[in-house]
Each structure stands twice: as structure tokens, then as C-alpha cells.
Design a protein around this motif. Structure first.
Motif, short mmCIF file in Angstrom:
data_model
loop_
_atom_site.label_atom_id
_atom_site.label_comp_id
_atom_site.label_asym_id
_atom_site.label_seq_id
_atom_site.Cartn_x
_atom_site.Cartn_y
_atom_site.Cartn_z
N LYS A 1 0.83 -1.20 0.00
CA LYS A 1 0.00 0.00 0.00
C LYS A 1 0.86 1.26 0.00
CE LYS A 1 -3.43 2.49 2.67
NZ LYS A 1 -4.08 2.64 3.95
N THR A 2 1.85 1.30 0.87
CA THR A 2 2.71 2.50 0.92
C THR A 2 3.55 2.63 -0.35
OG1 THR A 2 4.38 1.25 2.15
CG2 THR A 2 2.85 2.59 3.43
N PHE A 3 3.97 1.50 -0.91
CA PHE A 3 4.73 1.53 -2.16
C PHE A 3 3.92 2.21 -3.26
CE2 PHE A 3 5.48 -0.50 -6.29
CZ PHE A 3 6.82 -0.18 -6.48
N TRP A 4 2.67 1.79 -3.44
CA TRP A 4 1.86 2.35 -4.52
C TRP A 4 1.42 3.78 -4.21
CZ3 TRP A 4 2.34 0.86 -9.12
CH2 TRP A 4 2.63 -0.47 -9.40
N GLU A 5 1.22 4.10 -2.94
CA GLU A 5 0.89 5.49 -2.59
C GLU A 5 2.05 6.42 -2.93
OE1 GLU A 5 -0.24 5.22 1.52
OE2 GLU A 5 -2.34 4.83 1.03
N LYS A 6 3.29 5.96 -2.68
CA LYS A 6 4.46 6.75 -3.05
C LYS A 6 4.56 6.91 -4.56
CE LYS A 6 7.34 5.62 0.93
NZ LYS A 6 8.55 4.91 1.38
N LYS A 7 4.33 5.81 -5.28
CA LYS A 7 4.38 5.85 -6.75
C LYS A 7 3.36 6.85 -7.29
CE LYS A 7 7.20 2.64 -8.44
NZ LYS A 7 8.24 2.91 -9.41
N ILE A 8 2.16 6.80 -6.77
CA ILE A 8 1.09 7.70 -7.23
C ILE A 8 1.44 9.14 -6.87
CG2 ILE A 8 -1.33 8.35 -6.85
CD1 ILE A 8 -1.88 5.29 -6.55
N GLY A 9 1.96 9.35 -5.67
CA GLY A 9 2.36 10.70 -5.25
C GLY A 9 3.46 11.27 -6.14
N ASN A 10 4.45 10.45 -6.46
CA ASN A 10 5.52 10.90 -7.35
C ASN A 10 4.98 11.22 -8.74
OD1 ASN A 10 7.42 10.61 -5.35
ND2 ASN A 10 8.08 8.58 -6.00
N HIS A 11 4.09 10.39 -9.22
CA HIS A 11 3.50 10.61 -10.54
C HIS A 11 2.71 11.91 -10.56
CE1 HIS A 11 0.67 9.91 -13.91
NE2 HIS A 11 1.77 9.47 -14.47
N ASP A 12 1.95 12.16 -9.53
CA ASP A 12 1.18 13.41 -9.44
C ASP A 12 2.11 14.62 -9.43
OD1 ASP A 12 -1.20 12.03 -9.43
OD2 ASP A 12 -1.49 12.16 -7.26
N GLN A 13 3.22 14.52 -8.69
CA GLN A 13 4.18 15.63 -8.66
C GLN A 13 4.80 15.86 -10.02
OE1 GLN A 13 6.99 14.63 -5.61
NE2 GLN A 13 5.71 15.45 -3.94
N GLN A 14 5.11 14.79 -10.73
CA GLN A 14 5.67 14.93 -12.08
C GLN A 14 4.67 15.59 -13.02
OE1 GLN A 14 6.86 10.96 -13.13
NE2 GLN A 14 8.92 11.21 -12.27
N LEU A 15 3.41 15.19 -12.91
CA LEU A 15 2.38 15.80 -13.77
C LEU A 15 2.22 17.28 -13.47
CD1 LEU A 15 -0.44 13.09 -13.88
CD2 LEU A 15 1.13 13.75 -15.70
N GLU A 16 2.22 17.64 -12.20
CA GLU A 16 2.11 19.06 -11.81
C GLU A 16 3.30 19.86 -12.32
OE1 GLU A 16 1.53 19.46 -7.63
OE2 GLU A 16 -0.34 18.31 -7.63
N GLY A 17 4.49 19.28 -12.19
CA GLY A 17 5.69 19.96 -12.68
C GLY A 17 5.65 20.16 -14.18
N GLU A 18 5.20 19.16 -14.90
CA GLU A 18 5.09 19.26 -16.35
C GLU A 18 4.06 20.31 -16.75
OE1 GLU A 18 5.78 18.60 -20.35
OE2 GLU A 18 6.95 17.99 -18.61
N GLU A 19 2.95 20.35 -16.04
CA GLU A 19 1.91 21.33 -16.33
C GLU A 19 2.43 22.75 -16.05
OE1 GLU A 19 -2.56 22.46 -14.75
OE2 GLU A 19 -1.85 20.40 -14.58
N GLN A 20 3.15 22.93 -14.97
CA GLN A 20 3.71 24.25 -14.65
C GLN A 20 4.74 24.65 -15.70
OE1 GLN A 20 5.25 23.91 -10.69
NE2 GLN A 20 3.22 24.02 -9.73
N ARG A 21 5.55 23.71 -16.14
CA ARG A 21 6.55 24.00 -17.17
C ARG A 21 5.88 24.41 -18.47
NH1 ARG A 21 8.47 22.27 -21.53
NH2 ARG A 21 7.18 20.40 -21.56
N ALA A 22 4.83 23.71 -18.83
CA ALA A 22 4.11 24.03 -20.06
C ALA A 22 3.45 25.40 -19.97
CB ALA A 22 3.07 22.96 -20.36
#
Length: 76
Positions: free
Chosen positions: A13-34
Motif C-alpha cells: 500500500k505504501t509503495f503504490w501510494e508513493k508511486k502515485i504521489g511521485n507521478h502526481d508531482q511529475q504531472l504538476e511539474g510538467e503542467e507548470q513547465r508548459a
């Protein structure tokens, strides 16, 4: 329940929560960059330039056509 199973479930559970959290941060960073990118502004500027060029070329072609008609009328 077995303690090992509870530990494994918690680990997964914690493994996938971390994965999802990292993915969300990457998406936010990409959106801000765009959003900071000048590409959208440049595309809009070039679109305006192309529209103006097309308009001027059409006006020029209309002017040339009218001039040709006037010259042929003068020759007859």
C-alpha cells in the motif's frame, strides 16, 4: 491475520501510494513547465502573422486582377 501478511499489505500500500504521489508531482511539474513556456505565445504570434500575410496577398492579387482588367479595357 498473520503479522507477515499485514506487513506485506502495508508495504504494498505504501509503495503504490508513493508511486502515485511521485507521478502526481511529475504531472504538476510538467503542467507548470508548459504554462511557463513561451511556445503558446509564439504560436499565437505566428498565427496572426500568417493571417495578415494571407490577407495582404489576397488584397494584392485582387489589386493585380483589377489592374489587368483596367489595362485590357484601355487597350480595346
Amino acid at each position: 491475520m498473520n503479522v507477515a501478511l499485514i506487513h506485506d499489505k502495508l508495504f504494498i500500500k505504501t509503495f503504490w501510494e508513493k508511486k502515485i504521489g511521485n507521478h502526481d508531482q511529475q504531472l504538476e511539474g510538467e503542467e507548470q513547465r508548459a504554462n511557463r513556456s513561451a511556445l503558446t505565445k509564439l504560436r499565437a504570434e505566428w498565427l496572426v502573422r500568417l493571417e495578415n500575410r494571407t490577407k495582404h496577398l489576397k488584397n494584392f492579387n485582387n489589386f493585380i486582377s483589377k489592374d489587368d482588367v483596367a489595362q485590357s479595357a484601355d487597350q480595346t
